[in-house]
Design an enzyme around this catalytic site. Structure first.
Site, short mmCIF file in Angstrom:
data_model
loop_
_atom_site.label_atom_id
_atom_site.label_comp_id
_atom_site.label_asym_id
_atom_site.label_seq_id
_atom_site.Cartn_x
_atom_site.Cartn_y
_atom_site.Cartn_z
N THR A 429 0.80 -1.22 0.00
CA THR A 429 0.00 0.00 0.00
C THR A 429 0.83 1.27 0.00
O THR A 429 0.38 2.30 -0.51
CB THR A 429 -0.95 0.02 1.21
OG1 THR A 429 -0.18 -0.11 2.41
CG2 THR A 429 -1.94 -1.11 1.14
N CYS A 430 2.04 1.23 0.57
CA CYS A 430 2.81 2.49 0.62
C CYS A 430 3.36 2.84 -0.76
O CYS A 430 3.83 3.97 -0.97
CB CYS A 430 3.93 2.42 1.65
SG CYS A 430 5.13 1.13 1.37
#
Length: 463
Positions: A429-430
């Site tokens: 997700t980052c």
């Protein structure tokens, strides 16, 4: 955050029988119970679509012959959960003390001080008053009669001001800068716990009144709303670099390499102090043998223990309006959708602002299948896919070209996963990154993608 792992088959329901009569009875009963549970799970999984269609056409089924589905909430689609949620919330409200059902909550607030003015005007009211009362908002020295629009504007302004760094209540996540986590140093504001209780009440009121609230939190904070444990993977949304170091510790032999103890250093505005993770932890070294326990404890310290007072205060206010057992039918993704609503996703804009890596290109058949699947998805499925890959369903006002990652703007990415086409898609997700295996047909790709976005946040069927 890597939120899915290789798919593994569920274990067989066949159990071994002990030679001891007393143990045999217990084991047989336990095995029988597990078999029945497994049969129920398999049946509802297999017939998920038709069950949801039936519930959608007759929502009262969930309070009658289909009530068992509530105990396997991963089968229910979000719209059916939401309908059931509001039906039960209305029932709880009717059965509640409705002395306040005709009460009007008059708020007169200054636009630039909406958060503080609202906090003080709510302070003397009970949870029942807030839950039952009808909001009537007026902005000081502004014209306008509240027929609903002013209240909607009040929620919007309030959702922005509660993240104002001057209040020191929340910190933006390092991964995307648009999701928030309680600030462990919020104690710098002497009224911080009262403010957290107020925020819990406001979000609960928005849910009760079916008003959308433009606030997005980290996945670990949504887990706290549901009373579910966090783990080290949730760290990636809060501190990606620290998550990498924890992952490295787990993946490697740390003998004679890592010089850590079962303690952490906390910086309180320039004053360093040591917090032990276990009794006398500062004198207990982390070793190859105990490193898993260390990673668990240090993650728990950062994501839970350090903000436990803030979480408790928030939940105190939140549960005054939203029953704890009712919200727990949702998963973390769905709590976000319940609070903030389903986004209006422009698939063309999404596709035009996607990058391909590892051998994939826009012309690859798997990529063509992927976008075909996305177009076939309904609004909820698209939102969950976006949550799965980016950590939130929020789309920037400027569109997908302005998606945020840990290093600033980061477009949606699809990377080729060479490991096995039996794996589920996974996500980081980052980096707004989807790792997509080389599936051999559109049907397989679509099914695996739906499985990943529907189940990976709940922990069912994976190890």
């Amino acid at each position: 955050m890597v939120v899915s792992k290789p798919h593994v088959h569920r274990p067989s329901s066949t159990g071994s029988i002990s030679s001891s009569p007393s143990v045999t009875t217990t084991t047989t009963t336990t095995t029988s119970g597990k078999s029945e549970d497994l049969l129920f799970l398999n049946f509802t999984d297999t017939h998920k679509k038709i069950l949801n269609t039936l519930v959608r056409s007759n929502p009262n089924l969930l309070s009658g012959s289909f009530s068992l589905l509530v105990h396997n909430p991963r089968v229910l689609e979000f719209d059916n959960k939401r309908s059931y949620f509001y039906q039960k919330l209305a029932t709880a409200t009717v059965n509640d003390d409705n002395r306040y059902s005709a009460v009007t909550l008059n708020l007169n607030v200054r636009r630039q001080y909406v958060f503080e003015d609202s906090f003080h005007q709510f302070a003397g009211k009970s949870g029942a008053e807030i839950r039952h009362g009808k909001l009537n908002v007026k902005f000081y020295e502004e014209e306008g009669v509240d027929a609903g629009g002013v209240t909607r504007e009040w929620f919007t302004v309030l959702s922005r001001q509660m993240f104002n760094p001057d209040y020191a209540l929340f910190k933006p996540s390092a991964a995307d800068k648009i999701t928030y986590q309680p600030n462990p140093q919020s104690w710098a504001n002497p009224d911080h716990l009262l403010y957290f209780k107020f925020v819990g009440r406001i979000i609960g009121k928005a849910i009760c009144d079916q008003r959308l609230f433009d606030a997005y939190f980290t996945r670990s904070f949504y887990k706290h709303m549901l009373g579910r444990p966090v783990d080290y993977k949730d760290m990636e949304a809060v501190d990606p670099e620290y998550f990498k170091s924890l992952q490295w510790i787990l993946d490697n032999d740390i003998t004679d390499i890592v010089d850590e103890t079962f303690s952490v250093h906390v910086d309180d505005f320039g004053q360093l102090r040591i917090v032990d993770l276990i009794p006398d932890g500062r004198n207990i070294p982390v070793t190859q043998e105990n490193k898993v326990e260390y990673v668990r404890l240090v993650s728990e310290q950062r994501l839970t223990v350090a903000i436990q007072d803030q979480i408790n205060a928030f939940l105190e206010g939140f549960h005054e309006l939203v029953p704890k057992d009712l919200i727990q039918i949702m998963n973390e993704q769905e709590v976000e959708l319940l609070i903030s609503g389903l986004p209006d996703i422009d698939v063309d804009d999404w596709r035009n602002n996607t990058e391909y890596h590892g051998g994939y290109s826009s012309s690859c058949v798997q990529i063509q299948w992927f976008w075909r699947a996305v177009r076939a998805f309904d609004q909820e499925e698209r939102a969950k896919l976006l949550q799965f890959v980016t950590g939130t369903s929020k789309v920037p006002l400027e569109g997908f070209s302005k998606l945020q990652g840990s290093g600033g703007y980061q477009k949606f990415q699809i990377h080729k996963d060479f490991s096995s086409n039996l794996r589920l898609p996974s996500a980081h997700t980052c980096f707004n990154q989807l790792d997509l295996p080389l599936y051999e047909s559109y049907e397989v790709l679509r099914d695996q993608l739906l499985t990943a976005i529907s189940e990976c946040s709940t922990g069912f069927g994976f190890s």
